[in-house]
Motif scaffolding. Sequence first.
Motif, short mmCIF file in Angstrom:
data_model
loop_
_atom_site.label_atom_id
_atom_site.label_comp_id
_atom_site.label_asym_id
_atom_site.label_seq_id
_atom_site.Cartn_x
_atom_site.Cartn_y
_atom_site.Cartn_z
N ALA A 198 0.82 -1.21 0.00
CA ALA A 198 0.00 0.00 0.00
C ALA A 198 0.86 1.26 0.00
CB ALA A 198 -0.94 -0.01 1.20
N TRP A 210 3.81 1.67 -1.46
CA TRP A 210 4.32 1.90 -2.81
C TRP A 210 3.23 2.45 -3.73
CZ3 TRP A 210 9.16 2.50 -3.74
CH2 TRP A 210 10.12 1.82 -3.00
N ILE A 211 1.99 1.98 -3.55
CA ILE A 211 0.88 2.52 -4.34
C ILE A 211 0.63 3.97 -3.98
CG2 ILE A 211 -1.60 2.33 -4.74
CD1 ILE A 211 -1.31 -0.71 -4.36
N PHE A 212 0.70 4.29 -2.69
CA PHE A 212 0.53 5.67 -2.22
C PHE A 212 1.59 6.58 -2.85
CE2 PHE A 212 1.14 9.21 0.64
CZ PHE A 212 -0.13 9.50 1.13
N LYS A 248 -5.02 7.14 -3.54
CA LYS A 248 -4.30 7.37 -2.29
C LYS A 248 -5.17 7.02 -1.08
CE LYS A 248 -1.36 10.81 -1.98
NZ LYS A 248 -0.73 12.15 -2.03
N ALA A 290 -5.09 3.29 -0.77
CA ALA A 290 -3.81 2.86 -0.20
C ALA A 290 -3.79 3.09 1.31
CB ALA A 290 -2.66 3.62 -0.88
N THR A 334 -2.85 0.78 4.61
CA THR A 334 -1.72 1.05 5.50
C THR A 334 -2.18 1.31 6.94
OG1 THR A 334 -1.73 3.41 4.95
CG2 THR A 334 -0.26 1.99 3.68
#
Length: 513
Positions: free
Chosen positions: A119, A121-123, A146, A149, A153
């Motif tokens: 999450a 890395w996606i953010f 975001k 993500a 997290t």
Amino acid sequence: MSHSPVPTPGGGAVADDGTTRRPESSSTTTDGADGVITSERWGGSTWAALIVLCGALFLDGLDVSMVGMALPSIGGDLGLSAGTLQWIVSGYVLGYGGLLLLGGRAADLLGRRRVFLAALWIFAGASLLGAVVDDGTLLIVTRFIKGVAAAFTAPAGLSIITTKFAEGPARNRALSIYTATGASGFSLGLVFGGLLTEVGWRFTFLVPGPLAVLVALAAARFIAKDAPSEDSHGHYDLAGAATVTGSMLALVYTVVEAPMRGWGDPLTLIGFAASVGLMAAFVAIEQRTAHPLVRLGILRSKHITHANVTAFTVFGGYVGFQFIGTLYLQDAMGWSPIETALGFLPGGLLVAFGAPRAGALIDRIGTPRVILIGMSAFVVGYLLFLRAGSNPSFLSLMLPTMLLVGVGFALCFPSFNVQATNGIEDHEQGLASGLVNTSMQIGGAVVLALVTAVVSSRGGGEGTAGADGVLDALHPATLLVSGVALIGVLSTLAVLAPRLGRRREVAPAIGAD
């Protein structure tokens, strides 16, 4: 109803009022054989892991508040209407609030470290993309991503803490530090957002990207690996995940759109009906499936339900207050974004310095009493803001309110996180964390929608209400957020009343002896 303590994984017990009762030796015990931290003296690796988790929460708070300060500049640069600008904030809330339960359960099933890293890395990717797009719709999409993500997290990070630290002083201290960091990120984001917007609004989107990369790299180094749950193979409860996520998405979307469409508009009513229908379907599915996404029995705990109610009122009330306060200072009083941010800063500083010390108070008097003191501070602080008029004084108006709001956050934020996860087995810590975070986000969405409706009705149309409209809406909107905080006070008194009654019954018997 029985009021005997509930056994907990950390070796203590949690009473119905949410108070953790630990063995006398807990304060001096070293780390257990299973790796759970029971001592209040931590080594370097423990501090490193906690700092990384705090960094992710700090980043979430920083990102949300920085973007809020940049909205007027974004609208002017991209030619976006006020309604579209709202979705830059609401898109994040939609992704966050709609998928938190799924994020918490995914952390339990797939492994908390794995979900946390993915999450992050996606953010980071969504942050960098948002800094370069020139289309309002794409900007909203990046905000939604975001939010999704963060929905993974937040419960993953919180459940890593609640499984790494045993219930009692060690966990209370860790959660106090953790929640103080998140509140500090939100407060500092207001200031950084004002400063970065002066350079260019794109920097408010760009800066969180590299920071997320650094946190992800540190997490890969310092967060210990954990094995996926034994239930992770073939037991995903896809029907439950689809219905509860759909219900949350429908609810958040409807309350965000309702002020513009009207609360009696057919589409608004359909949205609420869809949310209720999907939630009813979810409950029916969870009662029948062998491996539910949410074990409904978790909601039978009085102290867990109370923690979620107070999370709703704390975050909902504050988001509504910050919205009306920002409009008042900028639109009605002509303050600049940086002046407005500095006006809110004293409360954030009090949270940053006060929340880490809340753990000791929780150990001494229990979470419900700490929450009662904090919620009372919110109510008094909001009511003092009713004195606002056309000639605001920082020292006599803003400062007392922000200090009381800071006290409320410093006491309530750690307390309801402790209470929401006490007495929960390790394999459901992600679920418990997802529930309390969902309560916060839904509270923020619902109360903000109600406050927006008040402002819009006084302003006479969509968009900004104007100076006269804001002043006209100030008192009813402030009374609204005060009422939300009062609900938190009353719910806490309801939890404390049975215990106080038992003490009064015991006292005469002792005197008779």
